[in-house]
Motif scaffolding. Structure first.
Motif, PDB file in Angstrom:
ATOM      1  N   ALA A 253     -41.838 -54.792 -68.595  1.00  0.00           N
ATOM      2  CA  ALA A 253     -42.354 -53.904 -69.631  1.00  0.00           C
ATOM      3  C   ALA A 253     -41.171 -53.320 -70.401  1.00  0.00           C
ATOM      4  N   VAL A 254     -41.237 -53.394 -71.731  1.00  0.00           N
ATOM      5  CA  VAL A 254     -40.176 -52.884 -72.594  1.00  0.00           C
ATOM      6  C   VAL A 254     -40.776 -51.858 -73.540  1.00  0.00           C
ATOM      7  N   THR A 255     -40.213 -50.663 -73.567  1.00  0.00           N
ATOM      8  CA  THR A 255     -40.669 -49.621 -74.474  1.00  0.00           C
ATOM      9  C   THR A 255     -39.496 -49.131 -75.309  1.00  0.00           C
ATOM     10  N   CYS A 256     -39.805 -48.650 -76.510  1.00  0.00           N
ATOM     11  CA  CYS A 256     -38.773 -48.171 -77.425  1.00  0.00           C
ATOM     12  C   CYS A 256     -39.162 -46.784 -77.922  1.00  0.00           C
ATOM     13  N   THR A 257     -38.189 -45.889 -77.937  1.00  0.00           N
ATOM     14  CA  THR A 257     -38.389 -44.534 -78.434  1.00  0.00           C
ATOM     15  C   THR A 257     -37.315 -44.234 -79.471  1.00  0.00           C
ATOM     16  N   VAL A 258     -37.720 -43.651 -80.597  1.00  0.00           N
ATOM     17  CA  VAL A 258     -36.780 -43.254 -81.635  1.00  0.00           C
ATOM     18  C   VAL A 258     -36.383 -41.813 -81.391  1.00  0.00           C
ATOM     19  N   LEU A 259     -35.074 -41.580 -81.220  1.00  0.00           N
ATOM     20  CA  LEU A 259     -34.570 -40.252 -80.884  1.00  0.00           C
ATOM     21  C   LEU A 259     -33.839 -39.637 -82.076  1.00  0.00           C
ATOM     22  N   PRO A 260     -33.783 -38.324 -82.166  1.00  0.00           N
ATOM     23  CA  PRO A 260     -32.965 -37.674 -83.208  1.00  0.00           C
ATOM     24  C   PRO A 260     -31.494 -37.687 -82.815  1.00  0.00           C
ATOM     25  N   GLY A 261     -30.643 -37.374 -83.783  1.00  0.00           N
ATOM     26  CA  GLY A 261     -29.219 -37.231 -83.486  1.00  0.00           C
ATOM     27  C   GLY A 261     -28.423 -38.509 -83.591  1.00  0.00           C
ATOM     28  N   GLY A 262     -28.919 -39.505 -84.326  1.00  0.00           N
ATOM     29  CA  GLY A 262     -28.171 -40.740 -84.509  1.00  0.00           C
ATOM     30  C   GLY A 262     -27.034 -40.579 -85.505  1.00  0.00           C
ATOM     31  N   ILE A 263     -26.232 -41.618 -85.639  1.00  0.00           N
ATOM     32  CA  ILE A 263     -25.085 -41.608 -86.557  1.00  0.00           C
ATOM     33  C   ILE A 263     -25.184 -42.830 -87.469  1.00  0.00           C
ATOM     34  N   SER A 264     -25.080 -42.611 -88.750  1.00  0.00           N
ATOM     35  CA  SER A 264     -25.120 -43.701 -89.728  1.00  0.00           C
ATOM     36  C   SER A 264     -23.739 -44.339 -89.801  1.00  0.00           C
ATOM     37  N   VAL A 265     -23.542 -45.387 -89.021  1.00  0.00           N
ATOM     38  CA  VAL A 265     -22.228 -46.022 -88.936  1.00  0.00           C
ATOM     39  C   VAL A 265     -22.421 -47.480 -88.547  1.00  0.00           C
ATOM     40  N   SER A 266     -21.546 -48.307 -89.019  1.00  0.00           N
ATOM     41  CA  SER A 266     -21.521 -49.706 -88.591  1.00  0.00           C
ATOM     42  C   SER A 266     -20.113 -50.047 -88.143  1.00  0.00           C
ATOM     43  N   SER A 267     -20.009 -51.043 -87.276  1.00  0.00           N
ATOM     44  CA  SER A 267     -18.725 -51.575 -86.830  1.00  0.00           C
ATOM     45  C   SER A 267     -17.923 -50.621 -85.971  1.00  0.00           C
ATOM     46  N   ALA A 268     -18.549 -49.611 -85.425  1.00  0.00           N
ATOM     47  CA  ALA A 268     -17.832 -48.701 -84.539  1.00  0.00           C
ATOM     48  C   ALA A 268     -17.596 -49.372 -83.189  1.00  0.00           C
ATOM     49  N   ILE A 269     -16.612 -48.884 -82.429  1.00  0.00           N
ATOM     50  CA  ILE A 269     -16.338 -49.390 -81.091  1.00  0.00           C
ATOM     51  C   ILE A 269     -16.451 -48.249 -80.101  1.00  0.00           C
ATOM     52  N   VAL A 270     -16.626 -48.609 -78.845  1.00  0.00           N
ATOM     53  CA  VAL A 270     -16.816 -47.620 -77.796  1.00  0.00           C
ATOM     54  C   VAL A 270     -15.885 -47.942 -76.641  1.00  0.00           C
ATOM     55  N   THR A 271     -15.251 -46.920 -76.104  1.00  0.00           N
ATOM     56  CA  THR A 271     -14.461 -47.068 -74.892  1.00  0.00           C
ATOM     57  C   THR A 271     -15.000 -46.100 -73.850  1.00  0.00           C
ATOM     58  N   GLN A 272     -15.018 -46.542 -72.599  1.00  0.00           N
ATOM     59  CA  GLN A 272     -15.580 -45.722 -71.536  1.00  0.00           C
ATOM     60  C   GLN A 272     -14.497 -44.868 -70.907  1.00  0.00           C
ATOM     61  N   THR A 273     -14.772 -43.570 -70.808  1.00  0.00           N
ATOM     62  CA  THR A 273     -13.797 -42.629 -70.268  1.00  0.00           C
ATOM     63  C   THR A 273     -14.246 -41.999 -68.963  1.00  0.00           C
ATOM     64  N   GLY A 274     -15.450 -42.308 -68.506  1.00  0.00           N
ATOM     65  CA  GLY A 274     -15.957 -41.750 -67.261  1.00  0.00           C
ATOM     66  C   GLY A 274     -17.161 -42.520 -66.784  1.00  0.00           C
ATOM     67  N   ASP A 275     -17.748 -42.085 -65.636  1.00  0.00           N
ATOM     68  CA  ASP A 275     -18.915 -42.776 -65.096  1.00  0.00           C
ATOM     69  C   ASP A 275     -20.045 -42.853 -66.109  1.00  0.00           C
ATOM     70  N   ASN A 276     -20.261 -41.793 -66.838  1.00  0.00           N
ATOM     71  CA  ASN A 276     -21.355 -41.762 -67.799  1.00  0.00           C
ATOM     72  C   ASN A 276     -20.897 -41.240 -69.158  1.00  0.00           C
ATOM     73  N   GLU A 277     -19.586 -41.373 -69.457  1.00  0.00           N
ATOM     74  CA  GLU A 277     -19.037 -40.844 -70.711  1.00  0.00           C
ATOM     75  C   GLU A 277     -18.340 -41.948 -71.501  1.00  0.00           C
ATOM     76  N   PHE A 278     -18.616 -41.976 -72.785  1.00  0.00           N
ATOM     77  CA  PHE A 278     -18.019 -42.950 -73.707  1.00  0.00           C
ATOM     78  C   PHE A 278     -17.463 -42.206 -74.915  1.00  0.00           C
ATOM     79  N   VAL A 279     -16.556 -42.857 -75.618  1.00  0.00           N
ATOM     80  CA  VAL A 279     -16.018 -42.310 -76.861  1.00  0.00           C
ATOM     81  C   VAL A 279     -16.274 -43.314 -77.978  1.00  0.00           C
ATOM     82  N   LEU A 280     -16.861 -42.844 -79.064  1.00  0.00           N
ATOM     83  CA  LEU A 280     -17.156 -43.657 -80.244  1.00  0.00           C
ATOM     84  C   LEU A 280     -16.028 -43.494 -81.255  1.00  0.00           C
ATOM     85  N   VAL A 281     -15.444 -44.612 -81.688  1.00  0.00           N
ATOM     86  CA  VAL A 281     -14.269 -44.586 -82.560  1.00  0.00           C
ATOM     87  C   VAL A 281     -14.494 -45.513 -83.752  1.00  0.00           C
TER      88      VAL A 281
END
Length: 535
Positions: A253-281
């Motif tokens: 079963a696959v469900t999708c929810t649209v959440l607030p607080g998104g960012i209008s950006v393309s081509s960004a990269i992400v690096t992981q800095t912790g168990d559940n933490e990432f940085v968007l650059v």
């Protein structure tokens, strides 16, 4: 929006060897802290028959060492812009493989294949991989690039999730004007079970537009999709999508929810800095504006939090360059590159920076966490809008040095000349279209030479210019539903044929007729002659 206080530092990589290979579009694999890349510019030659290199940065100098494949491995093309992620038996497993899907081949064809890369052995002298191609049944995802693949875990089972990307216009819909156009893939969600080799597609009402060059991060049974660019609407989505995958004994079963607080950006990269933490650059917030802001992404069991953080002190070169590219290096670091045109040195070289998203010592001590974020890359210049083509981040390097044997590093002189191998189709033996020198020939051409479909057999595409087609004939063939046969197959059909060059015979100019001599009756000799003639 709250702001994280973590400092970010930027360090110049002063010396880069073989930087011409480090172009947007190749990918990175990180095995036990050692980083390998493939999909480099041009075809590998004797220096690295597999096309996979160990990447090492030591004392601000980048070096490369060829890697090897086991005897039971398949051939891995130097794919550009594929989707990749790590694959584990379960969420706690330390052993992992890499899944590679899609991408472009050196001839600009799109791949729909899936490869599994595993590390067989590693020493200071030699690294050996196993590369296996996986066959899929069911709803097989179409060939694409600029998409993401992630692995989710639910009820003790795992599946891969493929979403987004771009593809070429289908052959049956191509005309002279749009033969080389790219389109957004339909926004279906594909669940791929590698254990059974089966793929299933899902259409979710919340996903209306196709997205490419978005960011996706996963935790347990949930994937968050952020940003991305839509060709159809020419927009960067501000929406934040939450995909939740449940894997019971029966059908998933696959469900999708649209959440607030998104960012209008393309081509960004992400690096992981912790168990559940990432940085968007990085990334782009519009066609002509880079996004110089950074964000911290925190994932918890049922929610996501995105906060703005202090950006590094960007150099003037980075601020003023039109494009930039790079990828996650692991341990909270990112490798950023800018084109050499922004510097007053070698025009075709790239220059690189290491961005650290946390303290240097802390980054060295902490083990790289299991990262389920899929990174995508940019398009080649000319495949879409000019700016979007050059923007994706698709490579990275491990800053930790490894024992690289200088005598065994990559020799750039061994690299084949790309002007000979080409990133373009060779349509006939006499084809003279060169990606490095081509300029528009017909008024209808945009950024690639026009092509026409030969009806021989299953059909194949040929360059209209190589077939000596006039622009009038080219337009007529593209608008009319008629069969066309290229120069090679022209004898197979006597209908509409490729116009041949008319050889004009050179005619010798006619010699002017000699004028008949006339008698001058005024001379005494002629008068005497006439008198005797009539006497």
């Amino acid at each position: 929006m709250a702001q994280s206080a973590d400092e970010m530092s930027l360090q110049v990589v002063s010396t880069v060897s073989n930087s011409s290979l480090l172009q947007p579009g190749f990918s990175l694999l990180n095995f036990d802290g050692h980083v390998f890349f493939f999909g480099q510019k041009g075809w590998p030659k004797r220096s690295c028959p597999t096309g996979v290199f160990l990447l090492d940065i030591k004392q601000n100098e980048l070096k490369m060492k060829p890697a090897f494949f086991s005897n039971d491995s398949c051939y891995l093309p130097p794919l550009r812009y594929p989707a990749l992620c790590t694959l584990r038996d379960n969420a706690e497993s330390e052993e992992y493989q890499y899944v590679i899907h899609g991408g472009k081949t050196p001839n600009n064809d799109l791949s729909d294949k899936i490869y599994i890369m595993s590390l067989v052995s590693k020493s200071s002298k030699k690294t050996t991989f196993q590369c296996i191609e996986k066959e899929l049944g069911g709803d097989v995802p179409e060939a694409r690039y600029g998409h993401t693949i992630n692995v989710v875990h639910s009820r003790g089972k795992s599946v891969s999730v493929i979403f987004g990307g771009r593809s070429y216009t289908p052959l049956a819909q191509r005309t002279t004007e749009n033969w080389n156009s790219v389109v957004d893939c339909f926004p279906s969600v594909f669940l791929v079970d590698f254990e059974f080799g089966w793929s299933t597609s899902y259409v979710l009402p919340e996903l209306q537009d196709g997205l490419a060059f978005h960011v996706s991060v996963a935790r347990n049974d949930t994937i968050y999709i952020l940003g991305g660019h839509s060709l159809q609407n020419n927009t960067r989505s501000p929406s934040l999508y939450k995909l939740k995958v449940d894997l019971p004994l029966g059908s998933p079963a696959v469900t999708c929810t649209v959440l607030p607080g998104g960012i209008s950006v393309s081509s960004a990269i992400v690096t992981q800095t912790g168990d559940n933490e990432f940085v968007l650059v990085g990334g782009y917030q519009s066609d002509n504006q880079k996004r110089l802001l950074c964000n911290t992404i925190v994932l918890e069991d049922s929610k996501i939090e995105i906060v703005e953080r202090a950006s590094p002190d960007w150099t003037p070169d980075i601020k003023h360059c039109r494009m930039w590219f790079g990828c996650d290096m692991g341990k909270g670091s990112v490798l950023l590159g800018i084109p050499g045109a922004n510097k007053q040195f070698i025009s075709d070289a790239n220059y690189f920076y290491v961005l650290r998203c946390k303290g240097t010592e802390e980054g060295k001590e902490e083990e790289l966490k299991a990262q389920s974020c899929s990174q995508t890359s940019t398009e080649d210049p000319g495949d879409s809008t000019p700016f979007e083509d050059s923007e994706e981040f698709c490579f990275g390097a491990e800053a930790n040095s490894s024992d690289v044997d200088d005598t065994d590093t990559y020799n750039e002189d061994d690299e084949e000349d790309e002007s000979e191998t080409g990133y373009w189709i060779t349509c006939s033996a006499s084809c003279n279209i060169d990606i490095n020198t081509w300029v528009p020939f017909y008024s209808t051409e945009l950024n690639k030479p026009a092509m026409i479909l030969c009806s021989d057999g299953a059909g194949h595409w040929v360059h209209a210019q190589c077939m000596d087609l006039s622009e009038t004939m080219l337009l007529r063939l593209s608008e009319a539903n008629v069969k066309y046969f290229c120069n090679k197959h022209i004898d197979l059909n006597k209908g509409l044929q490729t116009p041949k060059k008319v050889v004009h015979l050179k005619k010798q100019p006619m010699k002017p007729l000699r004028k008949k001599k006339t008698m001058n009756l005024t001379t005494p000799a002629k008068k005497s002659f006439l008198r005797r003639l009539f006497e």
